[in-house]
Design an enzyme around this catalytic site. Structure first.
Site, short mmCIF file in Angstrom:
data_model
loop_
_atom_site.label_atom_id
_atom_site.label_comp_id
_atom_site.label_asym_id
_atom_site.label_seq_id
_atom_site.Cartn_x
_atom_site.Cartn_y
_atom_site.Cartn_z
N GLY A 247 0.83 -1.21 0.00
CA GLY A 247 0.00 0.00 0.00
C GLY A 247 0.86 1.24 0.00
N ASN A 248 0.24 2.39 0.24
CA ASN A 248 1.00 3.63 0.34
C ASN A 248 0.37 4.53 1.39
OD1 ASN A 248 -0.96 5.45 -1.04
ND2 ASN A 248 -0.54 4.05 -2.74
#
Ligand code: CTP
Length: 452
Positions: A247-248
């Site tokens: 993810g980020n």
């Protein structure tokens, strides 16, 4: 559909035989035009046998049929794979010295280049400028894949896999359907797949649209009344196994603030969002997705009818090549796992290409999270990015730790941005809460739309 497959002179020409198969098996009529150099890698006989049509690159063959004009005119789509540095230069410069380049010059439909060359050639200033020129004209130039090249070298320059080129090509010519509204909580986890290498052709069809139906009775009269604004927000999640993902740090706050600002200006807002830390605003049509490929499907579908597209989502550039169907276990006597990544499509570039292919009037706004390094500052990278992406406006924020050492943007309630214009208009600065920044972006959009 009538597809022209241009084949450039590179070792990857053999992979285009598979691409040709994908086109013909999907029911398309394909005219192959190999460059002279490419026939040293794959002969004309192969293309004739696989396409079932005569193949030439000589403008003086069958002169009575005026091939150098007719083929380009009749093409619904032109795909050049592999596209060499030389072919990109010729296309950008408008050369017309063989059947492929004359066909490219005659084309009025969508054109896709799938480059393949050595990393140094791809990164050379001439190639960078040629690619930017082509993209600014609405041509879809895919980024090459990263990996082993012809010699011992590795890097960006490999031809994208045939299935990936096929999917991007089909997205250019598909009649993209509207997103179908369903319920808001339909954001199901990304489907697990054992064949995640490529975006499947069906990727342009929204598979899990999840839109709440907006309450149109509360519509506001404002500068964006009657304008359909599509906004993407949040950070995509790329599954590794049933419980883990890449993810980020995106919180979705800026995207939600943009949706609120557009609603306040009277727009009909479609918000397509990956996971976010904040709730989606009431009044927008909401569609929740998880992965970059899902975002791509939903965005291409909804952008077909949008007047404005704002790509605020933080999209993972890579996804795991394989998604484990069971939880990846740590085993005492086994090596630590190595995760291979494959590149995700650049959705913003595709939206820009789609607009050009459909001759659509649409304002496209990209976002850029930049950091500077010893090669250049954040502004210089942003300037290159707006040209590379071909969007009309680029909202740039410099991410990473500020003077205090704390993160400046991700998860914060404030932002400082510079909005660049592709047409070279002076950059606009905006500072303040994410809502204030969103109001500045919406104000600029309203000004652009009013100016026609
Ligand atoms: N974007 C996209 N598809 C991707 C990656 C990014 O549509 N696969 C969009 C983002 O939504 C944003 C813009 O492109 O509007 C710029 O995103 P950014 O992450 O800054 O740029 P990248 O293309 O990923 O380039 P780099 O990471 O090399 O800076």
């Amino acid at each position: 559909m009538n597809i022209v497959l241009g084949v450039g002179g590179g070792i990857a020409a053999y992979k285009s035989a598979l691409l040709l198969r994908l086109f013909t098996e999907a029911g398309h009529a394909v005219t192959v035009i190999p460059t002279e150099a490419s026939t040293k890698f794959v002969g004309v006989a192969t293309w004739e046998a696989l396409s079932g049509r005569p193949v030439t690159n000589d403008v003086f063959d069958s002169v009575d049929q005026v091939n150098h004009v007719r083929i380009g005119h009749e093409a619904d789509l032109i795909v050049v794979a592999p596209a060499t540095a030389d072919l990109l230069a010729k296309a950008a410069g408008g050369h017309a010295n063989d059947l492929l380049t004359t066909t490219l010059l005659m084309a009025r439909g969508p054109v896709l280049f799938a480059p393949a060359m050595h990393t140094e050639m791809w990164q050379h200033a001439s190639t960078v400028a040629n690619v930017a020129t082509l993209r600014s004209r609405g041509v879809l130039v895919l980024d090459p894949a990263v990996g082993r090249l012809t010699g011992p070298d590795t890097g960006p320059g490999r031809l994208p896999e045939p299935e990936e080129i096929f999917a991007a090509a089909m997205a250019l010519i598909s009649d993209v359907p509207d997103a179908t509204p369903v319920t808001e909580d339909a954001g199901s986890p990304a489907p697990l797949s054992t064949e995640p290498e490529v975006a499947a052709p069906a990727a342009v069809v929204p598979t899990e649209p999840a839109a709440s139906v907006p309450d149109t009775s509360k519509r506001i009269n404002g500068p964006l009344s009657g304008v359909r604004v599509l906004i993407t927000a949040g950070g995509t999640r790329e599954p590794l196994d049933p419980v883990r993902y890449l993810g980020n740090k995106s919180s979705g706050k800026q995207g939600v603030a943009l949706a609120e600002a557009a609603l306040a200006a009277g727009a009909d807002v479609i918000l397509i969002h990956a996971p976010m830390e904040v709730p989606a605003p009431a009044g927008a049509s909401i569609q929740r997705i998880e992965t970059a490929l899902e975002l791509r499907s939903a965005t291409l579908a909804a952008s077909a009818t949008a007047d404005v597209v704002i790509m605020a989502a933080a999209v993972a550039d890579f996804r795991p090549a394989n998604i484990s169907t069971g939880k990846i276990k740590k085993r005492d006597n086994a090596d630590d796992p190595i995760i291979r990544l494959v590149r995700n499509p650049d959705i913003l570039v595709e939206v820009v290409a789609h607009r050009a292919a459909q001759n659509q009037k649409q304002l496209i706004v990209g976002f850029a999270a930049e950091t500077g390094d010893d090669q250049g500052d954040a502004q210089a990278y942003a300037q290159q990015k707006i040209v590379r992406k071909g969007c009309d406006l680029l909202v740039v924020n410099e991410v990473g730790p500020g003077d205090s050492g704390d993160e400046r943007v991700f998860g914060q309630d404030t932002n400082h941005v510079e909005i660049l214009s592709l047409d070279g208009a002076s950059p606009v600065q905006s500072d303040g809460s994410k809502r204030e920044v969103a109001d500045a972006v919406v104000h600029l959009i309203a000004q652009r739309l009013a100016a026609g």
